[in-house]
Motif scaffolding. Structure first.
Motif, PDB file in Angstrom:
ATOM      1  N   TYR A   1      50.446  53.017  39.606  1.00  0.00           N
ATOM      2  CA  TYR A   1      49.498  52.099  40.263  1.00  0.00           C
ATOM      3  C   TYR A   1      49.788  50.652  39.870  1.00  0.00           C
ATOM      4  O   TYR A   1      49.794  49.748  40.708  1.00  0.00           O
ATOM      5  CB  TYR A   1      48.052  52.506  39.908  1.00  0.00           C
ATOM      6  CG  TYR A   1      47.175  51.410  39.339  1.00  0.00           C
ATOM      7  CD1 TYR A   1      46.518  50.491  40.153  1.00  0.00           C
ATOM      8  CD2 TYR A   1      46.995  51.301  37.952  1.00  0.00           C
ATOM      9  CE1 TYR A   1      45.710  49.501  39.604  1.00  0.00           C
ATOM     10  CE2 TYR A   1      46.188  50.314  37.403  1.00  0.00           C
ATOM     11  CZ  TYR A   1      45.552  49.407  38.236  1.00  0.00           C
ATOM     12  OH  TYR A   1      44.764  48.417  37.703  1.00  0.00           O
TER      13      TYR A   1
ATOM     14  N   MET B   1      51.677  38.947  44.133  1.00  0.00           N
ATOM     15  CA  MET B   1      51.959  38.995  42.687  1.00  0.00           C
ATOM     16  C   MET B   1      53.457  38.713  42.474  1.00  0.00           C
ATOM     17  O   MET B   1      53.900  37.617  42.709  1.00  0.00           O
ATOM     18  CB  MET B   1      51.562  40.357  42.119  1.00  0.00           C
ATOM     19  CG  MET B   1      50.100  40.659  42.430  1.00  0.00           C
ATOM     20  SD  MET B   1      49.110  41.004  40.983  1.00  0.00           S
ATOM     21  CE  MET B   1      47.879  42.046  41.738  1.00  0.00           C
TER      22      MET B   1
ATOM     23  N   ALA C   1      40.840  45.359  31.980  1.00  0.00           N
ATOM     24  CA  ALA C   1      40.881  43.905  31.786  1.00  0.00           C
ATOM     25  C   ALA C   1      41.349  43.526  30.384  1.00  0.00           C
ATOM     26  O   ALA C   1      42.008  42.507  30.200  1.00  0.00           O
ATOM     27  CB  ALA C   1      39.493  43.315  32.050  1.00  0.00           C
TER      28      ALA C   1
ATOM     29  N   VAL D   1      45.584  45.097  32.945  1.00  0.00           N
ATOM     30  CA  VAL D   1      45.181  44.144  33.989  1.00  0.00           C
ATOM     31  C   VAL D   1      45.153  42.722  33.422  1.00  0.00           C
ATOM     32  O   VAL D   1      45.661  41.776  34.042  1.00  0.00           O
ATOM     33  CB  VAL D   1      43.802  44.517  34.593  1.00  0.00           C
ATOM     34  CG1 VAL D   1      43.313  43.417  35.524  1.00  0.00           C
ATOM     35  CG2 VAL D   1      43.885  45.835  35.344  1.00  0.00           C
TER      36      VAL D   1
ATOM     37  N   VAL E   1      47.429  39.335  34.476  1.00  0.00           N
ATOM     38  CA  VAL E   1      46.873  37.991  34.745  1.00  0.00           C
ATOM     39  C   VAL E   1      47.599  36.953  33.882  1.00  0.00           C
ATOM     40  O   VAL E   1      48.054  35.908  34.378  1.00  0.00           O
ATOM     41  CB  VAL E   1      45.349  37.952  34.477  1.00  0.00           C
ATOM     42  CG1 VAL E   1      44.830  36.515  34.549  1.00  0.00           C
ATOM     43  CG2 VAL E   1      44.602  38.826  35.473  1.00  0.00           C
TER      44      VAL E   1
ATOM     45  N   GLU F   1      49.927  33.850  35.184  1.00  0.00           N
ATOM     46  CA  GLU F   1      49.596  32.473  34.802  1.00  0.00           C
ATOM     47  C   GLU F   1      50.698  31.861  33.942  1.00  0.00           C
ATOM     48  O   GLU F   1      50.922  30.654  33.969  1.00  0.00           O
ATOM     49  CB  GLU F   1      48.251  32.441  34.073  1.00  0.00           C
ATOM     50  CG  GLU F   1      47.103  32.758  35.023  1.00  0.00           C
ATOM     51  CD  GLU F   1      45.736  32.795  34.343  1.00  0.00           C
ATOM     52  OE1 GLU F   1      44.735  32.905  35.072  1.00  0.00           O
ATOM     53  OE2 GLU F   1      45.676  32.723  33.103  1.00  0.00           O
TER      54      GLU F   1
ATOM     55  N   SER G   1      40.231  33.138  33.766  1.00  0.00           N
ATOM     56  CA  SER G   1      40.247  33.196  35.235  1.00  0.00           C
ATOM     57  C   SER G   1      39.791  34.570  35.717  1.00  0.00           C
ATOM     58  O   SER G   1      39.068  34.691  36.710  1.00  0.00           O
ATOM     59  CB  SER G   1      41.657  32.916  35.756  1.00  0.00           C
ATOM     60  OG  SER G   1      42.569  33.844  35.181  1.00  0.00           O
ATOM     61  N   LEU G   2      40.209  35.604  35.004  1.00  0.00           N
ATOM     62  CA  LEU G   2      39.830  36.972  35.379  1.00  0.00           C
ATOM     63  C   LEU G   2      38.326  37.158  35.202  1.00  0.00           C
ATOM     64  O   LEU G   2      37.644  37.710  36.078  1.00  0.00           O
ATOM     65  CB  LEU G   2      40.613  37.974  34.513  1.00  0.00           C
ATOM     66  CG  LEU G   2      40.374  39.464  34.789  1.00  0.00           C
ATOM     67  CD1 LEU G   2      40.769  39.827  36.217  1.00  0.00           C
ATOM     68  CD2 LEU G   2      41.155  40.330  33.794  1.00  0.00           C
TER      69      LEU G   2
ATOM     70  N   MET H   1      35.581  37.988  38.150  1.00  0.00           N
ATOM     71  CA  MET H   1      34.714  39.180  38.114  1.00  0.00           C
ATOM     72  C   MET H   1      33.245  38.764  38.196  1.00  0.00           C
ATOM     73  O   MET H   1      32.478  39.326  38.979  1.00  0.00           O
ATOM     74  CB  MET H   1      34.982  39.986  36.834  1.00  0.00           C
ATOM     75  CG  MET H   1      36.367  40.627  36.809  1.00  0.00           C
ATOM     76  SD  MET H   1      36.859  41.216  35.130  1.00  0.00           S
ATOM     77  CE  MET H   1      35.972  42.793  35.050  1.00  0.00           C
TER      78      MET H   1
ATOM     79  N   TYR I   1      34.085  45.874  43.491  1.00  0.00           N
ATOM     80  CA  TYR I   1      35.554  46.007  43.575  1.00  0.00           C
ATOM     81  C   TYR I   1      35.977  46.368  44.994  1.00  0.00           C
ATOM     82  O   TYR I   1      36.931  45.814  45.536  1.00  0.00           O
ATOM     83  CB  TYR I   1      36.046  47.050  42.548  1.00  0.00           C
ATOM     84  CG  TYR I   1      36.911  48.167  43.090  1.00  0.00           C
ATOM     85  CD1 TYR I   1      38.288  48.002  43.298  1.00  0.00           C
ATOM     86  CD2 TYR I   1      36.356  49.406  43.401  1.00  0.00           C
ATOM     87  CE1 TYR I   1      39.070  49.040  43.795  1.00  0.00           C
ATOM     88  CE2 TYR I   1      37.123  50.439  43.895  1.00  0.00           C
ATOM     89  CZ  TYR I   1      38.482  50.255  44.095  1.00  0.00           C
ATOM     90  OH  TYR I   1      39.246  51.277  44.591  1.00  0.00           O
TER      91      TYR I   1
ATOM     92  N   ILE J   1      42.857  40.730  43.554  1.00  0.00           N
ATOM     93  CA  ILE J   1      43.283  42.140  43.444  1.00  0.00           C
ATOM     94  C   ILE J   1      43.051  42.628  42.018  1.00  0.00           C
ATOM     95  O   ILE J   1      42.507  43.716  41.786  1.00  0.00           O
ATOM     96  CB  ILE J   1      44.771  42.291  43.832  1.00  0.00           C
ATOM     97  CG1 ILE J   1      44.955  42.013  45.326  1.00  0.00           C
ATOM     98  CG2 ILE J   1      45.277  43.700  43.478  1.00  0.00           C
ATOM     99  CD1 ILE J   1      46.416  41.899  45.760  1.00  0.00           C
ATOM    100  N   LEU J   2      43.425  41.798  41.044  1.00  0.00           N
ATOM    101  CA  LEU J   2      43.312  42.213  39.640  1.00  0.00           C
ATOM    102  C   LEU J   2      41.850  42.279  39.182  1.00  0.00           C
ATOM    103  O   LEU J   2      41.492  43.134  38.365  1.00  0.00           O
ATOM    104  CB  LEU J   2      44.125  41.267  38.754  1.00  0.00           C
ATOM    105  CG  LEU J   2      45.642  41.424  38.959  1.00  0.00           C
ATOM    106  CD1 LEU J   2      46.399  40.239  38.382  1.00  0.00           C
ATOM    107  CD2 LEU J   2      46.145  42.725  38.344  1.00  0.00           C
TER     108      LEU J   2
ATOM    109  N   ASP K   1      40.763  45.573  40.371  1.00  0.00           N
ATOM    110  CA  ASP K   1      41.353  46.600  39.492  1.00  0.00           C
ATOM    111  C   ASP K   1      40.590  46.680  38.168  1.00  0.00           C
ATOM    112  O   ASP K   1      40.334  47.771  37.648  1.00  0.00           O
ATOM    113  CB  ASP K   1      42.822  46.268  39.192  1.00  0.00           C
ATOM    114  CG  ASP K   1      43.721  46.402  40.415  1.00  0.00           C
ATOM    115  OD1 ASP K   1      43.263  46.952  41.441  1.00  0.00           O
ATOM    116  OD2 ASP K   1      44.884  45.956  40.347  1.00  0.00           O
ATOM    117  N   ALA K   2      40.248  45.514  37.637  1.00  0.00           N
ATOM    118  CA  ALA K   2      39.544  45.478  36.354  1.00  0.00           C
ATOM    119  C   ALA K   2      38.157  46.094  36.484  1.00  0.00           C
ATOM    120  O   ALA K   2      37.708  46.826  35.594  1.00  0.00           O
ATOM    121  CB  ALA K   2      39.445  44.035  35.855  1.00  0.00           C
TER     122      ALA K   2
END
Lengths: 292, 292
Positions: free
Chosen positions: A78, A88, A148, A152, A156, A160, B30-31, B35, B78, B110-111, B114-115
């Motif tokens: 995945y 991405m 996270a 995940v 990120v 970045e 950022s993540l 969220m 999500y 997307i992430l 996923d998170a």
């Protein structure tokens, strides 16, 4: 059994388990085909083999180890499908084949990834020969490693990081999360199924941490020294994108030193384990010497 | 307590629980922001309220019901983030605000999705006042409802359905999976936390099935009869894209009849429950009469 024999024995069984788990689902044909496609695209199956090797070295056998190993391979797959997406890493090739979204389109690729990560938790929840307490431990750690605070988050940071020069500490953090977390999880899942003692868990956890870093440093080195044909993906991509890597931050010889250091620490960590450790030692050597 | 009071009491608590669960994570800024953004964008919180209402009607209280409710809202969120992506429904607005990828870019969107899905399993695994057996039941059902045989499969059928005229049976299957599965899960999760009997589980499961279909039929009706301002998203989108919907397959009056039928069946299903059911009756009415 040496590692080559061990791999030769288990690889077809892992392949079969993955195929059966997906075939068992009553789902739209395109989704099933897309999930099969990426799961059957091969790869080294390092995570399942790690789980099975740890279990073996602990002297254990488990009737459902292959199911847990397959669940972990689903999570790995995945992450590859999502990482390859145009927004991405925008990769067209993976393991020498067109990436999932190139074959099935972006929407189905995203959903195939979503389906794989979600299914992996269900596979563990539905095990028949694992106590509920151990299932909960497996699921808890799985969620942290994949989520996270693990993979995940690592992705990120990786994205970045492409826009700036990272420090070595930052680069190491990317890799701890993006690659290390799931490798370590594979090891700990084997330890849980093998009823490892807390001391063994700790030693294996340290083993996983160093092995994960060694794995990623070798990945960075291969991007410089390997060919696209050997790698099954575009070589030299990091350099052309000016991405921070161990060789770019440290020079190639110093990156190789660091690789050797982490491999040695990984081997050191498992000295605390009683019993066999030949497979884990061979796996460490394999990760250091691999060509793809 | 009537439904309005119940919602007024719980909505801020749900909001707070969601915020705290995300704040507890050590993850890239950022993540985390991405969220939070989608979780705090509001919405009706129907799934958490359903869980809490079922628990309440069963005469139960549970110190961690809000955590499970929040985990379900994370799964719902999500699915919205991923469904809104350019390669899927390509929506710019959601709940009257720019969609996640419009604000944070596709990769982070997307992430973040996923998170959220990955975290939801961890939240359940880490509950303190639920037995491991019940956690495994919650996680097993969660995986089925959210995954390839539930929501994800429904989204695939929904996307594929855009290119052809569906039969009514096909349309119903899309909705059972895409919307119904997680609504029913919310109800069953409340039932598990409330220690429902097998008979109560069965009655609540039937309730959920009809409620889910009623919910989706009303969604289709609102797309025809509502305004973008009321809906907080682009109205008339189904018609302009020639998508199969209940009104387009059945005509608007017949779609309304079908809505009433499923609402009546939902109410019928819970007659088998002892004790209170006022909240569930009010929720059914709310879903039928809602304007967004």
């Amino acid at each position: 059994m040496n590692l080559t024999q061990f791999q030769a024995h288990y690889e077809p069984l892992i392949q079969k388990e993955l195929a059966e788990l997906i075939d068992a689902l009553s789902i739209p044909a395109s989704l099933k085909e897309s999930m099969h496609y990426s799961l059957q695209a091969g790869g080294k199956r390092i995570r399942p083999i790690l789980l099975l090797a740890v279990l073996h070295e602990l002297g254990g056998e488990h009737p459902e180890a292959l199911k847990v190993a397959a669940a972990i391979e689903m999570i790995h797959t995945y992450s590859l499908i999502h990482d390859d997406l145009p927004s991405m890493d925008n990769d067209d090739l993976r393991r020498g084949m067109p990436t999932n979204h190139k074959v099935f389109g972006e929407a189905v690729a995203i959903l195939a990834g979503d389906a794989l990560i979600t299914y992996s938790f269900g596979v563990v929840a539905r095990l028949q020969h694992v106590s509920s307490d151990d299932k909960v431990r497996l699921i808890d750690l799985m969620s942290v490693s994949a989520g996270a605070e693990g993979m995940v988050g690592g992705q990120v940071l990786d994205i970045e990081g492409e826009e700036k020069k990272l420090t070595l500490a930052e680069l190491e953090q990317v890799h701890r999360l993006k690659t290390g977390a799931l490798l370590t999880y594979s090891i700990l899942a084997g330890a849980i199924l093998g009823k490892a003692t807390p001391e063994e868990m700790l030693a294996l956890s340290r083993f996983g941490e160093h092995l994960g870093l060694a794995f990623q440093i070798q990945d960075d080195i291969l991007d410089v020294t390997g060919t696209s044909q050997e790698l099954g993906k575009t070589a030299g991509k990091d350099e052309s994108s000016e991405k921070s890597t161990y060789p770019s931050l440290l020079t190639l010889p110093k990156a190789k030193e660091k690789l050797d250091y982490h491999a040695a620490e990984a081997l050191q960590a498992i000295q605390a384990l009683g019993g066999e450790k030949g497979l884990l030692e061979e796996l460490t050597a394999l990760i250091v010497k691999r060509k793809n």
